[in-house]
Design an enzyme around this catalytic site. Structure first.
Site, PDB file in Angstrom:
ATOM      1  N   PRO A  97       0.819  -1.223   0.000  1.00 19.25           N
ATOM      2  CA  PRO A  97       0.000   0.000   0.000  1.00 19.25           C
ATOM      3  C   PRO A  97       0.846   1.264   0.000  1.00 19.25           C
ATOM      4  O   PRO A  97       0.363   2.338  -0.364  1.00 19.25           O
ATOM      5  CB  PRO A  97      -0.805  -0.113   1.300  1.00 19.25           C
ATOM      6  CG  PRO A  97      -0.810  -1.565   1.633  1.00 19.25           C
ATOM      7  CD  PRO A  97       0.509  -2.091   1.152  1.00 19.25           C
ATOM      8  N   GLU A 124       0.931  -9.039   8.791  1.00 23.83           N
ATOM      9  CA  GLU A 124       0.901  -7.612   9.080  1.00 23.83           C
ATOM     10  C   GLU A 124       1.890  -6.821   8.237  1.00 23.83           C
ATOM     11  O   GLU A 124       1.773  -5.620   8.070  1.00 23.83           O
ATOM     12  CB  GLU A 124       1.193  -7.383  10.571  1.00 23.83           C
ATOM     13  CG  GLU A 124       0.860  -5.987  11.084  1.00 23.83           C
ATOM     14  CD  GLU A 124      -0.625  -5.685  11.051  1.00 23.83           C
ATOM     15  OE1 GLU A 124      -0.982  -4.490  11.024  1.00 23.83           O
ATOM     16  OE2 GLU A 124      -1.431  -6.637  11.043  1.00 23.83           O
ATOM     17  N   ARG A 162       0.116  -8.412 -21.543  1.00 19.44           N
ATOM     18  CA  ARG A 162      -0.804  -8.206 -22.664  1.00 19.44           C
ATOM     19  C   ARG A 162      -0.295  -7.155 -23.649  1.00 19.44           C
ATOM     20  O   ARG A 162      -0.784  -7.071 -24.778  1.00 19.44           O
ATOM     21  CB  ARG A 162      -2.198  -7.837 -22.159  1.00 19.44           C
ATOM     22  CG  ARG A 162      -2.276  -6.503 -21.456  1.00 19.44           C
ATOM     23  CD  ARG A 162      -3.641  -6.253 -20.854  1.00 19.44           C
ATOM     24  NE  ARG A 162      -4.681  -6.298 -21.844  1.00 19.44           N
ATOM     25  CZ  ARG A 162      -5.016  -5.284 -22.624  1.00 19.44           C
ATOM     26  NH1 ARG A 162      -4.339  -4.140 -22.535  1.00 19.44           N
ATOM     27  NH2 ARG A 162      -5.981  -5.388 -23.495  1.00 19.44           N
ATOM     28  N   ASP A 177      -6.978   0.835 -25.715  1.00 21.01           N
ATOM     29  CA  ASP A 177      -7.230   0.725 -24.284  1.00 21.01           C
ATOM     30  C   ASP A 177      -7.482   2.086 -23.649  1.00 21.01           C
ATOM     31  O   ASP A 177      -6.927   3.101 -24.075  1.00 21.01           O
ATOM     32  CB  ASP A 177      -6.033   0.088 -23.577  1.00 21.01           C
ATOM     33  CG  ASP A 177      -5.939  -1.404 -23.822  1.00 21.01           C
ATOM     34  OD1 ASP A 177      -6.957  -1.997 -24.214  1.00 21.01           O
ATOM     35  OD2 ASP A 177      -4.849  -1.966 -23.616  1.00 21.01           O
TER      36      ASP A 177
END
Length: 261
Positions: A97, A124, A162, A177
Site C-alpha cells: 500500500p 501484518e 498483454r 485501451d
C-alpha cells in the site's frame, strides 16, 4: 520476459500462466513465470516464515532471512538461465500500500523491460530490514488493502504481458485501451456487437455507416463524454498537458450545455 513471484501461495499464481491470452503467450514462450515459496528457505522443522513484531501490536511479520535467501536463489537462477546479465539483476518489487500506484503508463514502461522479482507479502507486513536491503521499488494498486500481494502481483503481470508483441490476437486492441496516450489518456469509447437490435436497443447508427472518419469522430466524442462523466480528473490532466483538441473542448462545452438544459 520473466517474472519471479515470491509467495506463500504459489498455486494462486498458476492460472495466469495457464489460461487466457497470457496463458497462451506463456505456452509459446513469449514470457515466463516462476514461483518461489519462502518456506523452502527456512531452517527449522516448522518452516517458520513469520514472528511477532518487536514493540508489540497485532498480527505477525514476515521474517527477513527466508525472503533474502529466496531472492539470492532467484538471482542465481535468472543469471544461469540468461534472463539477467551479469551485474544487471532484475528489479525487486514489493506489492505494498506504500508503493507507487500502478498505471497504464507504467505498464507500458514495464513491457519494454525484462521482467522483475515480485515479493508478495502476507500477515501484518515484512521486516523493514529486508525492504531496505533488497527492494528496489514498491507498487500499489490503489488505496485499499488486500490479504496478500498475490492478487496485486497477478494484476501487475497481466497488465504488462498483454502489451508484449504477439500476445493479443489484434495488436490494435491495446492501442484502443483506456488510459492509452494514443487516446490522450482518456477512457475508451463504448463498444457494440451483433445483433444490431437487442431487447429493443439499437446500435448507434454511425457505427453501421461504414464511414471510417465519422466513426472515428463519434468514438472520440464518446470517449470525451464518458471520461468527463466518470473520471473528470483525467479530463483535467489531459487539458493541463495540452492533449485536448479544439474539437474535444467543443464537445465538452456542448455536453455541459445539454446538462444545464
Amino acid at each position: 520476459m520473466r517474472f519471479d513471484l515470491i509467495t506463500l501461495f504459489p498455486d494462486m499464481c498458476a492460472a495466469l500462466a495457464a489460461q487466457g491470452v497470457c496463458g497462451r503467450a506463456h505456452q509459446r514462450g513469449v514470457w515466463s513465470l516462476q514461483t518461489w515459496n519462502p518456506r523452502d528457505y527456512t531452517r527449522d522443522v516448522h518452516r517458520t516464515v513469520d514472528d511477532r513484531p518487536f514493540g508489540g501490536g497485532p498480527g505477525m511479520v514476515m521474517m527477513a532471512e527466508p525472503l533474502a535467501l529466496a531472492i539470492e536463489a532467484i538471482r542465481a537462477d535468472r543469471l544461469a538461465a540468461g534472463a539477467d546479465a551479469a551485474g544487471l539483476p532484475a528489479p525487486v518489487v514489493l506489492l505494498s500500500p506504500a508503493g507507487q500506484v500502478h498505471r497504464q503508463a507504467l505498464a507500458r514502461r514495464w513491457a519494454a523491460g525484462r521482467g522483475a522479482i515480485l515479493v508478495c507479502g502476507r500477515y501484518e507486513g515484512i521486516d523493514q530490514r529486508f525492504i531496505d536491503t533488497y527492494v528496489d521499488q514498491q507498487v500499489s494498486l490503489g488505496d485499499f488493502v488486500l490479504s496478500g500481494g498475490e492478487l496485486a502481483a497477478l494484476v501487475l503481470v497481466d497488465s504488462v504481458v498483454r502489451l508484449l508483441p504477439g500476445v493479443l490476437h489484434d495488436a490494435e486492441s491495446a492501442e484502443q485501451d483506456s488510459f492509452n496516450p494514443a487516446l490522450t489518456g482518456l477512457l475508451d469509447s463504448p463498444h457494440y456487437t451483433r445483433p444490431e437490435i437487442w431487447r429493443g436497443q439499437a446500435v448507434p447508427e454511425t457505427l453501421l455507416s461504414g464511414h471510417h472518419a465519422r466513426i472515428q469522430a463519434w468514438r472520440r466524442r464518446q470517449s470525451v463524454r464518458l471520461t468527463r462523466d466518470r473520471r473528470p480528473d483525467l479530463i483535467e490532466q489531459a487539458r493541463a498537458a495540452g492533449r485536448l483538441s479544439r474539437q474535444d473542448e467543443a464537445c465538452l462545452d456542448a455536453s455541459q450545455a445539454e446538462n444545464e438544459e
